[in-house]
Motif scaffolding. Structure first.
Motif, PDB file in Angstrom:
ATOM      1  N   ALA A 191      28.620  15.060  29.261  1.00 24.79           N
ATOM      2  CA  ALA A 191      28.092  13.695  29.201  1.00 24.79           C
ATOM      3  C   ALA A 191      27.037  13.606  28.106  1.00 24.79           C
ATOM      4  O   ALA A 191      26.304  14.566  27.852  1.00 24.79           O
ATOM      5  N   PRO A 192      26.921  12.460  27.434  1.00 23.60           N
ATOM      6  CA  PRO A 192      25.908  12.315  26.371  1.00 23.60           C
ATOM      7  C   PRO A 192      24.498  12.280  26.950  1.00 23.60           C
ATOM      8  O   PRO A 192      24.267  11.780  28.053  1.00 23.60           O
ATOM      9  N   ASN A 193      23.567  12.804  26.179  1.00 24.65           N
ATOM     10  CA  ASN A 193      22.151  12.771  26.553  1.00 24.65           C
ATOM     11  C   ASN A 193      21.433  11.743  25.688  1.00 24.65           C
ATOM     12  O   ASN A 193      21.554  11.762  24.460  1.00 24.65           O
ATOM     13  N   ASP A 194      20.697  10.861  26.324  1.00 23.37           N
ATOM     14  CA  ASP A 194      19.911   9.850  25.616  1.00 23.37           C
ATOM     15  C   ASP A 194      18.449  10.283  25.555  1.00 23.37           C
ATOM     16  O   ASP A 194      17.888  10.761  26.551  1.00 23.37           O
ATOM     17  N   PHE A 195      17.833  10.115  24.382  1.00 26.39           N
ATOM     18  CA  PHE A 195      16.451  10.564  24.189  1.00 26.39           C
ATOM     19  C   PHE A 195      15.576   9.401  23.731  1.00 26.39           C
ATOM     20  O   PHE A 195      15.964   8.612  22.853  1.00 26.39           O
ATOM     21  N   HIS A 196      14.399   9.311  24.345  1.00 27.37           N
ATOM     22  CA  HIS A 196      13.378   8.394  23.866  1.00 27.37           C
ATOM     23  C   HIS A 196      12.600   9.069  22.735  1.00 27.37           C
ATOM     24  O   HIS A 196      12.681  10.288  22.536  1.00 27.37           O
ATOM     25  N   LYS A 197      11.841   8.295  22.023  1.00 27.55           N
ATOM     26  CA  LYS A 197      10.994   8.866  20.981  1.00 27.55           C
ATOM     27  C   LYS A 197       9.958   9.797  21.612  1.00 27.55           C
ATOM     28  O   LYS A 197       9.391   9.498  22.661  1.00 27.55           O
ATOM     29  N   LYS A 198       9.778  10.963  20.985  1.00 34.51           N
ATOM     30  CA  LYS A 198       8.862  12.020  21.407  1.00 34.51           C
ATOM     31  C   LYS A 198       9.353  12.807  22.627  1.00 34.51           C
ATOM     32  O   LYS A 198       8.617  13.647  23.147  1.00 34.51           O
TER      33      LYS A 198
END
Length: 644
Positions: A37-44
């Motif tokens: 599954a794809p991983n979503d990242f926020h800034k920092k």
């Protein structure tokens, strides 16, 4: 069955097989199931870089990343690995490299390390053998972009070299330098509405630099003279490299930059799977396909027309004098189904071949559908092992069916041999090769726990399934021959030189090998040169062509043999197509001396040991295909004529 009906059925079966083979190529680029599954990242958000094994195409012996004096985190944590990853030698661990999403960093100090004599020797050996460091970020392997001047394109090398050999300006002495500064580039695809990012690329440019610093060393707060973002002094070349020498200190540093990309997450593997010689690959596949299909069509046409004439002539023989004058394959009808010598071993080989056939068929179907994509590391090998174990049911069934046809009564004996012959040989070779790898202290050596898991799969699942299949097969009525077998064997007349068993067996293996040898080149390249193999649609097509070719060449030579009044076709039909394994092993030797740069004795033994095992498996597979085709053919023709 009348001849026209037989011809229609055979032609329809051939047409169906060819149609399925052509359609099999379509899914190669139709869709892609990534497996994770794809991983979503926020800034920092923290990005954890993992390290994998050190690999070399020169030695084929993988080593753990921390077997060399690289910087270590506070505690080393092993990632959970599946069975296929362990067998491949993967050792995935955490690293001291930690990024923050979309937060570039420059001249980050990882650690300062002083190497002793032993560590310096190990570094020099690994650099001399051209070992590469493999890292992983969000399940993407690290690559080094390399400009290809001839095609004005960029190709990607998996992992970066530990170091390089070179000379100082004005000196002829060869020195060894380590890549101690890494410039990472993380490519991401950002969702404009949510501001979330997904990683779609992980690249690096390695440099060797002899770092200098001011004042006293204060761990990671030390200010470097050779790499200082405050004074805009960044590492862009290796003009002052870091030499590997005992007693010298090495400072490891890195930069990390982020670049927004239009590539979407579902297509992020396309870059890794881009082959540098794709045009040659596609042309070779199509060329091989057309040649083999043409030859197969010619063989089928000749066989069908010849058989139609023979069967029509034999069925028109009315007088006793005409019957006495008959020659050819009908003359040996009383001996053609006589059990061969070593029939027990033949049953075991056929059962094992059925097991291989089922394993390859199921595995390739899943691979074509995208479930075994390269992003699922070790998935292909794990799937093959589990499918092999489950196919023991069909191995036992096939071997016991033929064993009962040969008037055998000890079904438990044939079951044990089916369950232990090939797996025992394979396990023995594997154990010896694993001992050699263990002697080299390589991470490719399979641990005891994994070895125990393999034995448990063998004895706990495969062997019981073989017994179940054998029991079910032996309970079935015996396969009846279409003609009666004479009590006294007929004497085989002297054969022409071109019908000598050795000659026809060797000739028979050329065409099946010719159907696969081009694809074999790319498979060997993916295994031994550590490249990705992903065109499973065309591999499935080649597999269909291999089946058709093995069946037709065996039937043709079997027909010529019976026309020469030689009824000993059982083993000969198995070995005719099985002899293609000889050419496979010879090609493996040619590939070794022309494409690989292996110099160590242990590495050479590993290569030829594994290729010997692969050739043995190929012999069992193709031999079984040829035998089953010939068995169907002989039953068909002898049931289609009137036997007085």
């Amino acid at each position: 069955m009348r001849p026209p009906a037989m011809l229609r059925r055979a032609a329809a079966a051939l047409a169906l097989a060819l149609a399925l083979g052509i359609l099999a190529a379509a899914p190669a680029s139709a869709f892609y199931l990534p497996g994770v599954a794809p991983n979503d990242f926020h800034k920092k958000d923290p990005l954890l870089v993992k390290v994998n094994k050190l690999t070399s195409t020169k030695t084929q012996l993988p080593y753990s990343y921390y077997s060399l004096p690289f910087c270590k985190p506070d505690s080393i944590v092993d990632s959970a690995e599946n069975l296929g990853e362990v067998l491949r030698g993967d050792r995935i661990e955490n690293s001291p490299y930690v990024f923050e999403m979309r937060e570039p960093k420059m001249c980050q100090i990882v650690c300062r390390s002083s190497i002793d004599d032993k560590q310096a020797k190990e570094l020099k050996e690994k650099i001399g053998d051209e070992y590469r460091v493999n890292m992983i970020l969000d399940n993407l392997p690290l690559v080094v972009p390399i400009a290809w001047q001839d095609r004005n394109a960029i190709v990607y090398q998996g992992g970066y070299h530990v170091g390089v050999k070179g000379q100082y300006a004005g000196s002829k002495d060869e020195k060894v330098f380590i890549h101690n500064h890494l410039t990472f580039f993380v490519k991401y695809h950002k969702d404009e509405t949510t501001e979330l990012s997904r990683i779609v690329g992980f690249e690096v440019k390695p440099f060797s630099i002899n770092h200098q610093f001011e004042g006293q060393w204060n761990d990671k707060n030390t200010r470097l003279i050779t790499c200082d973002p405050h004074s805009s002094k960044l590492v862009t070349n290796s003009d002052t490299p870091q030499e590997v020498e005992a007693g010298k200190e090495i400072i490891f540093t890195y930069d990390v930059g982020f670049e927004e990309s239009d590539v979407k997450w579902a297509s992020r593997w396309d870059t890794y799977l881009l082959m540098t010689d794709d045009q040659i690959h596609w042309f070779s596949i199509v060329n091989s396909l057309m040649i083999v299909l043409f030859l197969s069509g010619m063989l089928a046409m000749i066989m069908l027309r010849t058989l139609y004439r023979d069967i029509s002539r034999y069925n028109q023989l009315e007088t006793e004098e005409e019957a006495q004058e008959e020659t050819g394959w009908k003359l040996v009808h009383g001996d053609v189904f006589r059990p061969p010598e070593n029939s027990d071993l033949l049953c075991v080989c056929v059962g094992t071949g059925v097991q291989f056939f089922g394993m390859l068929l199921v595995t390739m179907i899943f691979a074509v559908l995208g479930f075994l994509s390269p992003s699922n590391r070790g998935g292909l090998m794990t799937a093959m092992l589990l499918t092999w174990v489950l196919m023991g049911l069909f191995a036992g069934y096939a071997s016991s069916r033929f064993y009962k046809m040969f008037k055998g009564s000890e079904w438990k004996s044939i079951t044990l041999r089916t369950a232990f012959l090939f797996p025992g040989i394979a396990f023995g070779i594997f154990f010896i090769l694993n001992a050699l790898i263990w002697g080299e202290k390589s991470s490719g050596a399979v641990p005891f726990t994994t070895m125990f898991a393999l034995v448990l799969l063998w004895f706990g699942i495969s062997v019981p399934l073989v017994f179940v299949g054998s029991y079910l097969g032996f309970k079935q009525p015996a396969i009846e021959a279409p003609v009666k077998t004479n009590k006294i064997p007929r004497q085989v007349p002297e054969q022409a030189w071109y019908m000598n068993p050795s000659f026809t067996i060797l000739i028979g293996g050329i065409l099946p090998f010719g159907a696969v040898f081009i694809e074999l080149f790319f498979i060997l390249t993916s295994i031994w040169l550590h490249q990705f193999y992903y065109i499973f649609g065309f591999l499935f097509l080649v597999f269909i062509i291999l089946i058709i070719t093995c069946a037709e060449i065996t039937i043709v030579l079997c027909y010529f043999q019976l026309c020469s009044e030689d009824y000993n076709w059982w083993w000969r039909s198995y070995l005719t197509s099985g002899s293609s394994a000889i050419y496979l092993f010879l090609y493996a030797g040619f590939y070794f001396f022309t494409k690989l740069q292996i110099t160590k004795l242990v590495s050479g033994i590993l290569y030829f040991g594994y290729m010997l095992l692969a050739s043995f498996a190929f012999c069992v597979l193709t031999g079984t295909i040829g035998f089953c085709a010939c068995f169907w053919f002989t039953r068909l023709i002898y049931s289609s004529v009137k036997i007085d």
